[in-house]
Design a protein around this motif. Structure first.
Motif, mmCIF file in Angstrom:
data_model
loop_
_atom_site.group_PDB
_atom_site.id
_atom_site.type_symbol
_atom_site.label_atom_id
_atom_site.label_comp_id
_atom_site.label_asym_id
_atom_site.label_seq_id
_atom_site.Cartn_x
_atom_site.Cartn_y
_atom_site.Cartn_z
ATOM 1 N N GLU A 135 -23.949 -1.574 -36.243
ATOM 2 C CA GLU A 135 -24.490 -1.114 -34.973
ATOM 3 C C GLU A 135 -25.996 -1.181 -35.105
ATOM 4 O OE1 GLU A 135 -23.570 2.892 -33.864
ATOM 5 O OE2 GLU A 135 -24.717 2.722 -32.011
ATOM 6 N N ASN A 136 -26.624 -2.041 -34.315
ATOM 7 C CA ASN A 136 -28.064 -2.265 -34.454
ATOM 8 C C ASN A 136 -28.611 -2.634 -33.093
ATOM 9 O OD1 ASN A 136 -30.634 -2.935 -35.171
ATOM 10 N ND2 ASN A 136 -30.046 -4.308 -36.844
ATOM 11 N N ARG A 137 -29.449 -1.741 -32.547
ATOM 12 C CA ARG A 137 -29.951 -1.973 -31.189
ATOM 13 C C ARG A 137 -31.127 -2.945 -31.193
ATOM 14 N NH1 ARG A 137 -26.509 1.263 -27.648
ATOM 15 N NH2 ARG A 137 -25.406 2.447 -29.219
ATOM 16 N N ARG A 170 -33.147 -6.582 -39.357
ATOM 17 C CA ARG A 170 -31.742 -6.852 -39.671
ATOM 18 C C ARG A 170 -31.222 -5.927 -40.763
ATOM 19 N NH1 ARG A 170 -30.100 -10.473 -35.765
ATOM 20 N NH2 ARG A 170 -31.358 -12.361 -35.788
ATOM 21 N N LYS A 171 -29.934 -5.628 -40.653
ATOM 22 C CA LYS A 171 -29.275 -4.870 -41.720
ATOM 23 C C LYS A 171 -28.369 -5.764 -42.542
ATOM 24 C CE LYS A 171 -28.876 -0.607 -39.132
ATOM 25 N NZ LYS A 171 -27.904 0.355 -38.608
ATOM 26 N N VAL A 172 -28.060 -6.936 -42.007
ATOM 27 C CA VAL A 172 -27.130 -7.846 -42.661
ATOM 28 C C VAL A 172 -27.890 -9.131 -42.952
ATOM 29 C CG1 VAL A 172 -25.012 -9.166 -42.354
ATOM 30 C CG2 VAL A 172 -25.186 -6.870 -41.410
ATOM 31 N N SER A 173 -27.675 -9.698 -44.129
ATOM 32 C CA SER A 173 -28.461 -10.870 -44.476
ATOM 33 C C SER A 173 -27.728 -11.774 -45.447
ATOM 34 C CB SER A 173 -29.786 -10.405 -45.085
ATOM 35 O OG SER A 173 -30.371 -11.402 -45.863
ATOM 36 N N GLU A 174 -28.215 -13.020 -45.483
ATOM 37 C CA GLU A 174 -27.700 -13.985 -46.449
ATOM 38 C C GLU A 174 -28.451 -13.814 -47.762
ATOM 39 O OE1 GLU A 174 -28.818 -17.909 -45.267
ATOM 40 O OE2 GLU A 174 -27.592 -18.881 -46.792
ATOM 41 N N ILE A 175 -27.718 -13.843 -48.874
ATOM 42 C CA ILE A 175 -28.384 -13.846 -50.174
ATOM 43 C C ILE A 175 -28.287 -15.231 -50.805
ATOM 44 C CG2 ILE A 175 -28.367 -12.918 -52.523
ATOM 45 C CD1 ILE A 175 -29.286 -10.805 -50.759
ATOM 46 N N TYR A 176 -27.087 -15.786 -50.798
ATOM 47 C CA TYR A 176 -26.900 -17.098 -51.427
ATOM 48 C C TYR A 176 -25.737 -17.793 -50.741
ATOM 49 C CZ TYR A 176 -28.060 -20.272 -55.200
ATOM 50 O OH TYR A 176 -28.506 -21.354 -55.914
ATOM 51 N N ALA A 211 -25.833 -4.291 -28.772
ATOM 52 C CA ALA A 211 -25.873 -3.172 -29.699
ATOM 53 C C ALA A 211 -25.267 -3.520 -31.046
ATOM 54 C CB ALA A 211 -25.130 -1.978 -29.100
ATOM 55 N N LEU A 212 -24.884 -4.776 -31.218
ATOM 56 C CA LEU A 212 -24.173 -5.160 -32.442
ATOM 57 C C LEU A 212 -24.899 -6.280 -33.170
ATOM 58 C CD1 LEU A 212 -20.531 -5.220 -31.050
ATOM 59 C CD2 LEU A 212 -21.411 -3.628 -32.748
ATOM 60 N N GLY A 237 -35.463 -0.376 -31.897
ATOM 61 C CA GLY A 237 -34.686 -1.112 -32.871
ATOM 62 C C GLY A 237 -34.896 -0.514 -34.249
ATOM 63 N N GLY A 238 -33.884 -0.641 -35.111
ATOM 64 C CA GLY A 238 -33.990 -0.084 -36.455
ATOM 65 C C GLY A 238 -33.702 1.402 -36.438
#
Lengths: 291, 267
Positions: free
Chosen positions: B44-46, B51-57, B205-206, B249-250
Motif C-alpha cells: 500500500e503506497n500512495r 518505492r518500497k519494492v525494488s529489483e536487486i538482481y 494506492a498500490l 507519498g511515503g
C-alpha cells in the motif's frame, strides 16, 4: 601485483556508505583490481607489457573485425560477422561481437577482442546498476558518454596496440520512432561522434561495408529490408577483407544481428531468421557476385 | 559517549526493540507471496516516487517497511553487493540466500553496536526455476532471519492481514487471484473507523511488482496503470483516489516519533 588481493571489497561498510550511482566508480573506489586493464595498483595499465608496435616481439591476441549499424523507420539494426583473427590465423570462427547492453541499447566491438569484451561486460553492468539504483535508465546520451569515458580509460593499452573501437547503437525513447534510432562511434582516445547519416561500420572490413551501406541504406525501410541490407554489407566486407568472416553455410555460423525498436526493445534476431536472409543473399550473389 | 548509569543488557535490548517495532508499525503494510508464475509484491503506497519494492538482481526482489532512508541505504547496499558479486564471478552466483544473510548481518550488528537500530523490516524474495524453489526470507530489525514458505506480511498492523491471508492463501494461485488475495489482505488491515469508501485500494494506492519466472534474464517487472487495473478485483477497479487528495507519498515520520506525538498510527 598482489595475487592475494580480495575479490570483494574489504567490508560491509563500503556497501552501506553513501556513494555513487555508478558501478564503475564504486568498484574503482573499493575493488579496483576487478576493472579491466587494472592490476590493483592505482589504476595504471600494466606498463611493462610490450605491445605489437612497441616491444621487440609481438603479442598475438584475437582481433574482432567488422560491425555494421544502420537506422530504419522503426529504430536501428546492428550486425557483426563471427570471425576473430590473430595475425594470419583465424582465432575463432564463431565469436560474438555484438552485445545487447540493456533494454534499448547494444554495442558492437572491433579491435582487441579480450579487452573489448571486458569493457562491454562492465558497461552492461554499469547501465543496469544505474537503472536499479535510480529507478530510471540513463538517457541515451548518458549511456554513450559513459562508454566514451571507458574507451578513454583504455588509452594506455591502446598506445601499446590494444585498441578497442566500439560501435554504440540505441533507441531514444524520447524521440519519434523515425528519429529514435541512433548510432554513436568512438575513436581510441575516447572521442565520441554521432552518426547522423544513419549508417556506420567499424573494423578491418569497414571500408567495404560502408561502401555497400552507402548504396543500399534506406532510412525509411522496414525491419526485414534493413536486416537484409546489414547482411549484404557484411557479405561485401567478407568478400574483400580476409579478416572478416563470410556466412559459413557448412557449419551454419551466421552473423549476429540485433534490432532495437520502441515496442520490442533490443532483440537478437533468431538464427533461423538470419539463416533465411543469408541464404537469399548467397543465392543472389551466385547469380550476380557484385550484389 | 559516557554511560553514567548501569543498565542491564536485557533492558537495553528491550528498549531498542521497542523503538524499532514502533517505527515499523507506523507505516503502511506490504504483502509478499508466491504464486504459480513467481513471486508477487503488493504494497500500500500512495506515492509514485518513493518505492518500497525494488529489483536487486536478475531473480531477486526486495520489499521493505519502516524508515525510508534506512531501507533505501540497505537496498542500495544489496544492489551493489549483488552487482559486484555477479561481475566478479557469474550472474548465477548471486543468490537470495547470500543477500538475505548479508542483510541479517547488517541489521544484527547495527542492533547491538550502533547508537540506534534500523527501524526496518525486509523481505528478500528469489524466484527459482519452479514453484518449489522460490524463496522468501524475512529479515527483522534485530537481524533475525526466517525462511517463509508461502507469504510475508510486514509493516503497519500485521495481525489482521496475516489472519486473513492464512484463510485465503493457497499454493499455486494464478496472478489475478494472487493480487486479489493480497489486496483483500491489505484491506483487512485498515484501522477500525476507516470510512467504507477508503477501505478499497485502487490503482493509485498500490505498488505492485512481480518476479516473473517466465522472463529470460531480469525477472522483475512493475505492474502499473491500466495493466494493474485489469488484475484487480472487480470492486477495486473503479476506485481511483486522485493524487491530490492530500495524502503524502511515503510513510516517513520524524525520528523518535517527532518528540512524542507520533504514536498515532498514520493510515
Amino acid at each position: 601485483m598482489e595475487f592475494g588481493s580480495p575479490v570483494t571489497p574489504a567490508g560491509i561498510g563500503a556497501y552501506l556508505a553513501p556513494g555513487p550511482s555508478s558501478f564503475t566508480d564504486f568498484v574503482t573506489a573499493n575493488a579496483p583490481h576487478l576493472l579491466p586493464g587494472r592490476t590493483g595498483d592505482a589504476g595504471r595499465p600494466p606498463a611493462a607489457a610490450p605491445g605489437p608496435r612497441g616491444g621487440g616481439h609481438t603479442l598475438d591476441v584475437p582481433h574482432g573485425t567488422t560491425i555494421v549499424a544502420l537506422t530504419f523507420s522503426g529504430g536501428v539494426v546492428i550486425a557483426g560477422d563471427r570471425r576473430a583473427t590473430s595475425g594470419n590465423v583465424i582465432a575463432q570462427r564463431d565469436i560474438e561481437k555484438v552485445f545487447i547492453t540493456d533494454s534499448h541499447s547494444a554495442v558492437g566491438i572491433a579491435g582487441s577482442a579480450g579487452i573489448a569484451i571486458q569493457m562491454v561486460r562492465l558497461f552492461s553492468v554499469e547501465l543496469e546498476h544505474y537503472e536499479k539504483l535510480e529507478g530510471v535508465p540513463l538517457s541515451l546520451d548518458g549511456k554513450s558518454n559513459k562508454l566514451a569515458s571507458m574507451v578513454q580509460q583504455n588509452l594506455g593499452a591502446a598506445m601499446q596496440g590494444f585498441v578497442v573501437v566500439p560501435l554504440f547503437v540505441g533507441y531514444d525513447t524520447e524521440k519519434e520512432p523515425a528519429q529514435a534510432g541512433r548510432i554513436v562511434t568512438y575513436d581510441a582516445t575516447g572521442g565520441r561522434y554521432d552518426e547522423w547519416l544513419g549508417y556506420h561500420s567499424v573494423g578491418s572490413g569497414s571500408v567495404f561495408a560502408k561502401s555497400s551501406l552507402k548504396k543500399l541504406h534506406d532510412p525509411s525501410a522496414d525491419l526485414a529490408a534493413t536486416v537484409r541490407t546489414a547482411v549484404e554489407a557484411l557479405y561485401d566486407a567478407a568478400d574483400d577483407d580476409t579478416a572478416t568472416g563470410g556466412p559459413d553455410l557448412v557449419r551454419r555460423i551466421f552473423p549476429v544481428v540485433v534490432s532495437i525498436t520502441g515496442d520490442d526493445g533490443a532483440v537478437r534476431r533468431s538464427d533461423e531468421e538470419i539463416e533465411a536472409v543469408v541464404r537469399e543473399v548467397v543465392t543472389g550473389r551466385t547469380e550476380r557476385p557484385g550484389g | 559517549m559516557t554511560m553514567p548509569f548501569y543498565s542491564s543488557v536485557d533492558q537495553l535490548l528491550r528498549d531498542r526493540s521497542e523503538l524499532a517495532r514502533k517505527g515499523i508499525s507506523r507505516g503502511r503494510s506490504v504483502v509478499v507471496l508466491t504464486y504459480s508464475g513467481g513471486v508477487l509484491f503488493v504494497a500500500e503506497n500512495r506515492g509514485r516516487a518513493l518505492r518500497k519494492v525494488s529489483e536487486i538482481y536478475d531473480r531477486i526482489g526486495f520489499a521493505a517497511v519502516g524508515r525510508y532512508n534506512e531501507f533505501e541505504t540497505l537496498r542500495n547496499a544489496g544492489i551493489r553487493m549483488a552487482d559486484v558479486r555477479g561481475y566478479s564471478y557469474d550472474r548465477r552466483d548471486v543468490t537470495g540466500r547470500m543477500l538475505a544473510n548479508f542483510y541479517a548481518q547488517v541489521l544484527g550488528s547495527a542492533f547491538v553496536d550502533q547508537p540506534k537500530p534500523y527501524e526496518v523490516e525486509l523481505c528478500l524474495a528469489a524466484v527459482g526455476g519452479d514453484s518449489d524453489s522460490d524463496e522468501l526470507y524475512r529479515v527483522t530489525y534485530d537481524g533475525s532471519i526466517t525462511d517463509e514458505p508461502q507469504f510475508v506480511v510486514m509493516g503497519g498492523t500485521t495481525e489482521p492481514i496475516s489472519a486473513k491471508l492464512k484463510e485465503t492463501y493457497r499454493a499455486g494461485l494464478d496472478l489475478p487471484a494472487a493480487v486479489a488475495v493480497a489486496v483483500e489482505g491489505l484491506q483487512s488491515g485498515m484501522p477500525n473507523g476507516t470510512p467504507a469508501a477508503d477501505r478499497l485500494l485502487g490503482v493509485s494506492a498500490l505498488e505492485v511488482a512481480v518476479l516473473d519466472r517466465s522472463r529470460p534474464r531480469r525477472t522483475f517487472r512493475r505492474i502499473e496503470g491500466a495493466a494493474l487495473r485489469e488484475l484487480l478485483p472487480e470492486e477495486n477497479r473503479s476506485v481511483d483516489a486522485p493524487a491530490s487528495s492530500g495524502v503524502a507519498g511515503g510513510d516517513d515520520v520524524p525520528a523518535g516519533g517527532g518528540a512524542g506525538d507520533g504514536d498515532q498510527p498514520r493510515s
